[in-house]
Scaffold this active site. Structure first.
Site, PDB file in Angstrom:
ATOM      1  N   PHE A   1       0.852  -1.191   0.000  1.00  0.00           N
ATOM      2  CA  PHE A   1       0.000   0.000   0.000  1.00  0.00           C
ATOM      3  C   PHE A   1       0.892   1.247   0.000  1.00  0.00           C
ATOM      4  O   PHE A   1       1.859   1.325   0.771  1.00  0.00           O
ATOM      5  CB  PHE A   1      -0.955   0.005   1.201  1.00  0.00           C
ATOM      6  CG  PHE A   1      -1.936   1.136   1.092  1.00  0.00           C
ATOM      7  CD1 PHE A   1      -3.004   1.049   0.212  1.00  0.00           C
ATOM      8  CD2 PHE A   1      -1.759   2.306   1.804  1.00  0.00           C
ATOM      9  CE1 PHE A   1      -3.893   2.107   0.057  1.00  0.00           C
ATOM     10  CE2 PHE A   1      -2.637   3.373   1.663  1.00  0.00           C
ATOM     11  CZ  PHE A   1      -3.708   3.273   0.789  1.00  0.00           C
TER      12      PHE A   1
ATOM     13  N   ASP B   1       1.294  -4.445   8.823  1.00  0.00           N
ATOM     14  CA  ASP B   1       0.162  -3.556   8.601  1.00  0.00           C
ATOM     15  C   ASP B   1      -1.083  -4.439   8.456  1.00  0.00           C
ATOM     16  O   ASP B   1      -1.181  -5.239   7.521  1.00  0.00           O
ATOM     17  CB  ASP B   1       0.394  -2.710   7.343  1.00  0.00           C
ATOM     18  CG  ASP B   1      -0.738  -1.709   7.120  1.00  0.00           C
ATOM     19  OD1 ASP B   1      -1.853  -1.909   7.658  1.00  0.00           O
ATOM     20  OD2 ASP B   1      -0.510  -0.726   6.381  1.00  0.00           O
TER      21      ASP B   1
ATOM     22  N   TYR C   1     -11.057   2.660   9.872  1.00  0.00           N
ATOM     23  CA  TYR C   1     -12.247   3.003   9.066  1.00  0.00           C
ATOM     24  C   TYR C   1     -12.642   1.960   8.040  1.00  0.00           C
ATOM     25  O   TYR C   1     -13.539   2.196   7.251  1.00  0.00           O
ATOM     26  CB  TYR C   1     -12.087   4.380   8.410  1.00  0.00           C
ATOM     27  CG  TYR C   1     -10.862   4.596   7.536  1.00  0.00           C
ATOM     28  CD1 TYR C   1     -10.800   4.081   6.245  1.00  0.00           C
ATOM     29  CD2 TYR C   1      -9.787   5.346   7.987  1.00  0.00           C
ATOM     30  CE1 TYR C   1      -9.708   4.306   5.436  1.00  0.00           C
ATOM     31  CE2 TYR C   1      -8.677   5.579   7.184  1.00  0.00           C
ATOM     32  CZ  TYR C   1      -8.651   5.055   5.915  1.00  0.00           C
ATOM     33  OH  TYR C   1      -7.558   5.276   5.124  1.00  0.00           O
ATOM     34  N   LYS C   2     -11.978   0.813   8.039  1.00  0.00           N
ATOM     35  CA  LYS C   2     -12.351  -0.249   7.101  1.00  0.00           C
ATOM     36  C   LYS C   2     -13.286  -1.228   7.819  1.00  0.00           C
ATOM     37  O   LYS C   2     -14.428  -0.895   8.111  1.00  0.00           O
ATOM     38  CB  LYS C   2     -11.083  -0.911   6.554  1.00  0.00           C
ATOM     39  CG  LYS C   2     -10.192   0.076   5.774  1.00  0.00           C
ATOM     40  CD  LYS C   2      -8.944  -0.599   5.253  1.00  0.00           C
ATOM     41  CE  LYS C   2      -8.010   0.399   4.585  1.00  0.00           C
ATOM     42  NZ  LYS C   2      -8.551   0.978   3.343  1.00  0.00           N
TER      43      LYS C   2
ATOM     44  N   ARG D   1     -12.022  -4.006  -7.668  1.00  0.00           N
ATOM     45  CA  ARG D   1     -11.869  -4.614  -6.345  1.00  0.00           C
ATOM     46  C   ARG D   1     -13.221  -4.676  -5.652  1.00  0.00           C
ATOM     47  O   ARG D   1     -13.897  -3.650  -5.508  1.00  0.00           O
ATOM     48  CB  ARG D   1     -10.885  -3.768  -5.539  1.00  0.00           C
ATOM     49  CG  ARG D   1     -10.523  -4.345  -4.201  1.00  0.00           C
ATOM     50  CD  ARG D   1      -9.491  -3.484  -3.505  1.00  0.00           C
ATOM     51  NE  ARG D   1     -10.060  -2.233  -3.025  1.00  0.00           N
ATOM     52  CZ  ARG D   1      -9.535  -1.488  -2.042  1.00  0.00           C
ATOM     53  NH1 ARG D   1      -8.409  -1.864  -1.457  1.00  0.00           N
ATOM     54  NH2 ARG D   1     -10.095  -0.369  -1.670  1.00  0.00           N
TER      55      ARG D   1
END
Lengths: 407, 407
Positions: free
Chosen positions: A125, A194, A219-220, A366
């Site tokens: 990422f 991560d 926030y996921k 995705r």
């Protein structure tokens, strides 16, 4: 049997089906982007109203004590801990994932004097890779990237830290945390995981594998709201010696002694920096409470079932797309990604039909399967929409080729 | 004429009197701690409800574009700019004050190779001093402290950065920004002003004085809520070359290109790091809008009148306390601080009477006068309560000597 009938059977048998009602999901939307921004728990608005109107509005400054604002960061960290195989005092909710990466990369470099290399993989990422750049410009770090099958070989005596994302943001491919943690330790390096695309969707056992550090996103799958505070993990054995460079007053052993000299707090609190973001933390706490109540093992089971059922459903519609996620559900996070030269336009065409997935440059569609609130009926319907968009070449419409600021 | 009758006259003539209604102030409370946590604007709950229920709940990931989340940090920064004499593109709202201090201290060190000293004064707000410690431990900085009358002399050829707080948190004493900025520049150093205790209460003219960098707090006079995002200022002339070490994806020139290599955004956006805290920013924006609408010059005028009237009122009650704030209102921020060996207990006794000020270790009673929502009647009443607490030795009660976690 159509995918829709199969879905009805699965939903009827799903022990988590009732949790869908705990989330706000807009009418006419099938939300396959909970891996980017989790849905709103129905309890969040009331919790925020309480914090804003009662704690801030009425309690004012007194609420630091009376409403427990002072302990929010470590209290929420302790609630995240069981989701990632950590002890309660090893996790804290603070700052952003990026800022927490910086703290822990810098701390690792300080713990391995003489070594400057931070090893990661290309295509990790972006912010994970970018956070090395600032330390590199300061002359403190050296970035080294190796493809995932060459990581073990790249672990030489210069590597201070191996930093990887457990579930790859684009493909969902999982790293073998056990093997890589062991390899890093054998090479004298530390490991920073991560967990942004894992936490709340699949189980992680940080202490079981002997991890040193971890960060993750609020926030996921944790449903903490847009730009929610992130979290950080430091294994207990490292906490006493940890030096991280963001030495702000909330990480001080006695913030309200107002001394001129910094002295880090004894435990995980040392990872705090500035004044905690109370509103963001309050929203995060609701999401964490809900996800923790469902339980990560049940979430993982459903996550696997959802993605398997999606693959089965698109096959039933005779859709053949190049899957870039690992074909076995045990090898991937809670998502499926497909490669197509027109992935952007296909994604837009799906959004126009109410199926919200996302596009990741240059050519990946995705689709995320947040197990806490998706039904198998959602999956069957999404698969049918995708089949129609492709069969009818709907993505060719010009309006689906216009790019927005954030895609 | 009693202080109360004088107050009634002042309130009747106060052009800002009507703004009090725009804030929630609890029944029975006189709030003299708006310099620590500003009061709740009445528009904030509805704004947050809109962001949470409509933008997050209904818009979900689409709100990054459709609700303008993507630009919030720079949009709010541009609104703060006129309060501090900056151009709109020179200010951004992000992270905490502490984290922003780190970015700018590190950036200044990179702009002055061969110089490592960060000069400040003892007794500056702790986090300002602490944020040097992390860079010092990394071997990048060297802290030097000099009393305020010796700062100019301490500016030698080793100093990369002079970092000071405009209005002192404990005493309210103001630095001469013009003189010190000039002295620093003459010595080849850069200047970073912490405006946490100034912004929204007294005017600052960053570009007028040629300042290089500034930071400030969102939760004091800007009324952004507990732990609100902070702001940072970088003079336009430094923006192109600025290198700050927290090189996260939201500071990237093209965050959604997902490239492996960091390239800083062209302007002030380079100061961003992680994903912006949307809920915190939404609350901050309401406070900033309201304070900007009132206007900093009018706020400053009232701030001076309030503190002068407080001094006059306590004198009328024959109270003699040691004032540690500068006696002239033009030499101080929007507060008055008094030294007393029993300052902690006096503060507690006042709180028990509904007069909320705060205590700053070891012996300071600090009373803040947030001009946006305080009335002169509040001031007269607070002065009377203080006089009674002292005259009746009320602070001697044992319950006022118990210490809470945060004081």
């Amino acid at each position: 049997m159509t995918p829709e009938s199969r879905a009805a059977e699965f939903d009827a048998a799903d022990p988590l089906a009732g949790y869908r009602e705990r989330f706000t999901l807009p009418e006419g939307v099938i939300y396959l982007d909970g891996n980017s921004l989790g849905a709103l728990p129905k309890d969040t608005p009331a919790a925020l109203t309480r914090v804003v109107e009662s704690e801030w509005g009425e309690g004012l400054i007194r609420s630091w004590n009376s409403a427990g604002w002072f302990d929010m960061a470590s209290r929420i960290g302790a609630k995240i801990a069981p989701l990632i195989g950590a002890a309660p005092h090893e996790v804290i909710a603070c700052d952003s994932t990026s800022v927490n990466l910086f703290k822990l990369i810098a701390a690792a470099l300080q713990m391995r004097p003489g070594r400057k290399v931070v090893l990661s993989e290309p295509g990790n990422f972006p912010t994970d890779l970018y956070m090395i750049a600032g330390l590199e410009a300061q002359g403190l770090a050296e970035r080294r990237l190796a493809d995932r099958d060459k990581l073990a070989q790249a672990l030489d005596g210069d590597v201070a830290l191996l930093m990887l994302t457990h579930a790859h943001y684009k493909t969902g491919a999982l790293h073998d945390m056990v093997k890589l943690t062991r390899a890093a330790h054998e090479a004298g390096a530390l490991v920073l995981w991560d967990l942004s695309h894992s936490t709340g969707a699949l189980p992680v056992d940080l202490n079981g594998i002997g991890a040193d550090f971890a960060v993750g996103c609020g926030y996921k799958y944790l449903c903490g709201g847009p730009g929610a505070p992130a979290f950080a993990f430091v294994a207990e054995r490292h906490q006493a010696d940890l030096q991280q460079p963001l030495t702000g007053w909330f990480g001080h052993a006695a913030p309200f002694a107002f001394s001129d000299d910094y002295a880090g707090a004894p435990g995980i609190d040392r990872l705090q920096c500035g004044t905690p973001p109370v509103l963001g933390l309050a929203a995060l706490e609701v999401g964490v409470d809900l996800i923790a109540a469902i339980g990560v093992d049940r979430l993982y089971g459903k996550s696997q079932a959802l993605s398997e059922f999606f693959l089965e459903s698109v096959m039933a519609h005779d859709v053949h797309l190049e899957l870039v996620s690992p074909p076995r559900s045990t090898d991937r996070g809670s998502q499926l990604s497909f490669r197509h030269p027109e992935a952007y336009a296909i994604c837009q065409a799906l959004i126009a039909r109410g199926v919200i997935g996302d596009f990741r440059a240059p050519d990946v569609l995705r689709l995320g399967f947040a197990p806490a609130y998706l039904s198998f009926a959602d999956i069957a319907a999404a698969a049918r929409h995708l089949a129609e968009v492709l069969a009818w070449c709907e993505w060719q419409r010009p309006e689906f080729h216009q790019r927005a600021a954030v895609t």
